[in-house]
Structure formats: C-alpha cells, structure tokens
Design a protein around this motif. Structure first.
Motif, short mmCIF file in Angstrom:
data_model
loop_
_atom_site.label_atom_id
_atom_site.label_comp_id
_atom_site.label_asym_id
_atom_site.label_seq_id
_atom_site.Cartn_x
_atom_site.Cartn_y
_atom_site.Cartn_z
N MET A 1 0.65 -1.23 0.34
CA MET A 1 -0.18 -0.21 0.16
C MET A 1 0.36 0.92 0.35
O MET A 1 2.00 1.09 0.46
CB MET A 1 -1.21 0.38 1.25
N LEU A 2 0.28 2.61 -0.61
CA LEU A 2 0.98 3.47 -0.27
C LEU A 2 0.40 4.49 0.14
O LEU A 2 -0.94 4.50 0.00
CB LEU A 2 0.83 4.51 -1.94
N LEU B 1 5.24 5.03 3.23
CA LEU B 1 4.84 6.43 3.12
C LEU B 1 5.29 7.15 2.56
O LEU B 1 6.36 7.74 2.93
CB LEU B 1 4.84 6.29 5.17
N ILE B 2 4.83 8.04 2.30
CA ILE B 2 5.24 9.44 0.69
C ILE B 2 4.78 10.48 2.11
O ILE B 2 4.15 10.92 2.55
CB ILE B 2 4.56 9.37 -0.54
N PRO C 1 8.49 -0.66 10.31
CA PRO C 1 8.44 -1.82 9.04
C PRO C 1 8.03 -1.29 7.66
O PRO C 1 7.55 -1.96 7.57
CB PRO C 1 7.71 -2.71 10.02
N PHE C 2 8.56 -0.31 7.70
CA PHE C 2 7.87 0.34 6.49
C PHE C 2 9.01 1.40 5.15
O PHE C 2 9.62 1.50 5.99
CB PHE C 2 6.33 0.38 6.51
N ARG C 3 8.52 1.40 4.12
CA ARG C 3 9.31 2.31 3.75
C ARG C 3 8.67 3.73 3.74
O ARG C 3 7.93 4.17 4.18
CB ARG C 3 9.09 2.50 1.68
N VAL C 4 10.15 4.98 3.82
CA VAL C 4 9.73 6.02 4.46
C VAL C 4 10.17 6.91 3.02
O VAL C 4 11.99 6.75 3.10
CB VAL C 4 10.34 6.63 5.37
N VAL D 1 14.75 5.08 3.50
CA VAL D 1 14.50 6.10 4.27
C VAL D 1 15.12 6.24 2.55
O VAL D 1 16.23 6.63 2.35
CB VAL D 1 14.67 6.85 5.40
N LEU D 2 13.76 7.23 1.66
CA LEU D 2 14.56 7.18 0.94
C LEU D 2 14.07 8.74 0.33
O LEU D 2 12.88 8.80 0.77
CB LEU D 2 14.16 6.64 -0.47
#
Length: 213
Positions: A1-2, A31-32, A58-61, A94-95
C-alpha cells in the motif's frame, strides 16, 4: 500500500501508530512525505538519531524535499536509480525522491517535484535554517519535462511540495490565503503547466499544513 502525508518537520511522532492510519504495516508498504520531511535539518547527531529511528520502522519512508531541509546534507548521501527514477538513499528504507522523477510503485507511476519558498526566510540563518536550493533550478525543470515526455505525459499520481498556481488562486478566493509570494511563482507556474498537460488520476501536495480535498 501507498500512504501520503506531508510536512513532518522532523517530528518522529508523525511516524508512530498514534498518527498513522494503518495498524498493520508490511515491508513493501510506503509512506510518502510530500516535502518538509525535516529529519535532515540540523546537520548533526540529531539528524542521525532520527534517521536511525526511522530505519527501525517496518515500512519504507519516501520523502520529497520541501523548503525546510538541509539540502547539501541530503545530497551528500549516495545517489542511485530506484524503480525508474533517481533517489538519495539515507537508510535502507528511507529514500529521498528527487525532483522531476517518475517512479513505478505497486504498478502505479508517481511523478515527484520537491521544492518551495520559505515565507519566513527573513527569520532564518543561511546554511543553518535556510538554504538557497529550496527552489528548483532550470535543470530540475528540464529534467522533469524530459522524464514526463519519456512516459508519454501520463502518470497515476502527481506529488509535489508546493501547489499549482490555479490551486493557490482557489485557496485565496476562499479566503484561506490573502497574500501572494512572487518568489514561488515560477514553481507554481511549472506545476500548473504539469497539471494541465499531463494525464493523471490524483494530485497530492504539502506545504500548506492542511488536510483537504
């Protein structure tokens, strides 16, 4: 999910279950943050501690830059290609989503354009709390059009920090804002041109610290 939010300004509480809409996260979720991420700002150990804390999530930032970022510090991180666009990798998860890029995530195409004008610039100290790189350069705009053209000017999401010109005009007509800031007008005009010439499903932006449709 986004998931999309904006203007976290280095507040780690914004990344906790108290503030996030989803109770269960997976490593492939993202999470954007639509600008003013703020976890690279002080250019010292405080930033490193915040990034280390985010690395435990536990997710991408994924974040766009806003106008309140330490741009030289962000740009010092390794740059690489990721999901079709260029990024700075601050931690494994974290990108920094760079300006004028198109990424493919979960089968969706996202165009990103960071940057904005600090209306409180006069209160800030160059190199410590304000940086001239806050506004996009001509090179940023040119790369954005190149990437949009490469995708046939068709994406699913447009995501920016600042807002398109006509959107800001609508807010002013509603009495939400009474002032214009000519320093930000080139970016607003660019975003307006993108909005009018690119086929898209949804547009998201930060900067204004509001949650509105």
């Amino acid at each position: 999910m986004l998931y999309i939010t904006g203007d976290t300004h280095g507040e780690l509480r914004r990344f906790t279950a108290e503030c996030l809409p989803c109770a269960e996260w997976a490593t492939e979720d993202s999470l954007i943050v639509a600008g003013d991420f703020g976890c690279v700002f002080y250019q010292d150990q405080r930033d490193e501690q915040k990034l280390d804390a985010l690395a435990q999530l536990p997710f991408r930032v994924l974040f766009l830059d806003g106008n309140h970022e330490a741009f030289p510090a962000i740009r010092a991180y390794p740059e690489e290609e990721w999901n079709g666009g260029r990024i700075h990798r601050l931690r494994d998860n974290v990108l920094h989503l760079m300006r004028g890029q198109v990424y493919t995530l979960e089968g969706l195409k996202l165009f990103t354009m960071g940057g904005g004008y600090s209306i409180d610039r006069w209160l800030r100290v160059p190199g410590k709390s304000w940086w001239p790189e806050e506004m996009p350069s001509d090179t940023d705009y040119e790369e954005a059009w190149r990437n949009l053209d490469a995708h046939g000017r068709k994406v699913d999401f447009l995501i920016s920090h600042a807002a398109p010109w006509e959107t800001m005009e609508l807010f002013r007509q509603q009495g939400i804002f009474s002032r214009t800031f000519p320093e930000e007008r080139p970016l607003q005009d660019f975003l307006e041109a993108v909005r009018q010439s690119v086929a898209y499903r949804h547009y998201y932006f930060g900067h204004l610290h509001m949650d509105r449709q």
